[in-house]
Every structure is written in C-alpha cells, then in structure tokens.
Design an enzyme around this catalytic site. Sequence first.
Site: not given
Ligand code: NAP
Length: 327
Positions: A110-112, A139, A143, A186
């Site tokens: 992530s950009s953070c 966090y 990362k 967000h």
């Molecule tokens: N969204 C953004 O704007 C953004 C920007 C930059 C980077 N990212 C990165 O992209 C990645 C995914 O982000 P996202 O936005 O897709 O998040 P998300 O929608 O919350 O998805 C994360 C997934 O991981 C699962 N998970 C969490 N803890 C777990 C565990 N202990 N065991 C198994 N599964 C687990 C969650 O399942 P449950 O919901 O059932 O816990 C969820 O399905 C992250 O690393 C994030 O930093 C996201």
Amino acid sequence: MFMDLDQKIYVAGHRGMVGSAIVRELIRTGYKNIITKTHAELDLTDQVSVKTFFERERPHQVYLAAAKVGGIHANNTFPAEFIYQNLMIEANVIHQAFNVRVKKLLFLGSSCIYPKLAPQPMAEDSLLTGKLEPTNEPYAIAKIAGIKLCESYNRQYGKSHGIDYRSVMPTNLYGPGDNYDLENSHVIPGLIRKIHEAKVAGIQEVIAWGDGTPSREFLFVDDMASASLFLMNLNQDVYIRMTEDRLSHINIGSSQEITIIELAKMIAVVIGYSGNLIFDTSRPNGAPRKLMDSSRINSMGWSPKINLKEGLYQTYKEFLTRPSIYK
Ligand SMILES: NC(=O)c1ccc[n+]([C@@H]2O[C@H](COP(=O)([O-])OP(=O)(O)OC[C@H]3O[C@@H](n4cnc5c(N)ncnc54)[C@H](OP(=O)(O)O)[C@@H]3O)[C@@H](O)[C@H]2O)c1
C-alpha cells in the site's frame, strides 16, 4: 510474456475488493485452475493451517491480497491487531509458499509504506527515508516487512531454488467490492453512499469533510488487477533490470490527480444528484497532495485503461446491486 493458463494459482483474500478483481482478471485471461479459501475456511494467521494448505495444494503461483485493512479510526483503535495479523499473514503465506517451492508470488502492499513527508510524486526509492504517518504506522511497518520478506527470500533462495517473489504498492483503489461502511470507508465509497442516500431521500445538501482542496490519485481496481497479472508474468530479466537489489517493489497508480471538490462533483453527476455539495471546513483536510510516481511500471509497458468517470459509473452500478441498507 508467457502465461501457462493451466498453472494452479492461489489467490489469498479472493473475497476482498482487490482479490476478487484479480480472480476476475485471471478468469478473463483464461486461467483454468484458480484456488481460493474464505477466511473461515483458512485463517492465514494460523501457521499450521497455512502449512497444511500449501502442502496439500502446492500451487504454482500466489497472489497475496489478504490483509487486515481499515480506516484511520480502526488503525488507531486496534494497532496491535493490524500489525500482528498482517505480519502473520505475510510470514505464513510467503514462508509456506517457499517451503513447497512456489516459483512466483505477488505481494500486495500500500502507498502508506512511504514517509508522511515523502516528496511528491512518491517514488519507490522514498521507502525508509523518513517517519511514517503515525495513525497507520503499525500497518505500514507490516507492509514494509512483506516487501522485505519477498526481497530476502529472493536474495537467499532466488538462484538456488528458482523463486521470484515480487511486491506491488497500489495507490487509492475503488471499484466493485468496495467497502461502504459509514465509519470505515475511503473517500469514493463514502461519497457515493452519502450522495446516493441524499438523492433517494430527496435531501438537497450533502456535507463532505474538509475544504475539498486536497488532491488525490485513484485507480480502478480492475486496472490494478491487470497490473498485478502484468507484473506477475513479466520476464524476470526485465523486472530485475527495472528494479534494484533492495528496492524491488513497484508502484501502481493512474498518475491522474483530482481535487476532492472535483471528485464530489463527478460522483454527483454519475449518481444524478442535483443538490448542493457543502464542504465542512472544521473537519481535517489530510495531506494537500498524495500521488504515486508510477513511471517504473509505465516504462515496463503497463498503463491503466479505465478513466475515473467510467470507473465511477461501473462502481455505482455495482453499488446499486448491494443490499437495501445502501439504497
Ligand atoms: N483498497 C484500497 O484502496 C487499497 C489500496 C492500496 C493497497 N491495497 C491493498 O490491497 C490488499 C487488499 O485490500 P482490499 O481493499 O481488497 O481489502 P479487503 O476488501 O478488506 O480484502 C481483504 C481480504 O483478506 C481477507 N482476510 C483478512 N484477514 C484474513 C485472514 N487472517 N485469513 C484469511 N483471509 C483474511 C478478508 O477476509 P474477511 O473480510 O473475511 O476478514 C478479505 O477478504 C491489502 O494488502 C491492501 O493494503 C488496497
């Protein structure tokens, strides 16, 4: 770029916004053997379960999009959960992937990870050059550890075991599968929900936080998924040539900036809302500008396809299919 469409691919976090977009892109590309597990079926913080899973499945490639994610409030309230769970997920998945000789893995950061006062646009070499934003430091540290896990396994075992683990740092993402929770969302899903609810209720005013002047960069999540497959499958010589030994992560952004005022106006157009957008200047603005330097991935040959307006239309269309609480 060669893609063996019969390879077994594990997408960790396939129910999340990013993981589900990666699965869509894999299917669209023609991959036939994608494996997934829900959080309830496989808790990635549990070392023994992750070991058993990898020994049974032995995938060829892994996309690591599972993470504990949340907004400022959640990060501030549960810092121990954020650092512990993310460190455990990364360490378990990367190490067990290595143990069964997974050749290729892509870690989502992530950009953070970049310092709070990093020069804009933020380039990959800003990593570890200054203090992090305190609210999500735990966090971000997890990362950064994920990037260093990938790098360290490559450095120690890359040649001897033929492994190639890469990491990508996306900008702010939005799109189908986003989180519309009022406490935790967000800016884009937050504004979509507020403006949609005002339209449905016939309310002539929507209040947004801050003065609306900060500028931000957004990338549609399907573009992020296409960048993920692009980088996973990029020839290793090109990847090595375009990165550095201890600076191996790649930024992924749209390079397009928009102020929050312009964004809110665009969302109102997409939703068809003609009421007033009021900016509450008593609320914090956040950083005046946050932009990633995506020149590395652009020079490797990838660029995004979906502009903000088109992405917002697609996002709103998916939002309208959500349960009635969001309508
Ligand atoms: N969204 C953004 O704007 C953004 C920007 C930059 C980077 N990212 C990165 O992209 C990645 C995914 O982000 P996202 O936005 O897709 O998040 P998300 O929608 O919350 O998805 C994360 C997934 O991981 C699962 N998970 C969490 N803890 C777990 C565990 N202990 N065991 C198994 N599964 C687990 C969650 O399942 P449950 O919901 O059932 O816990 C969820 O399905 C992250 O690393 C994030 O930093 C996201």
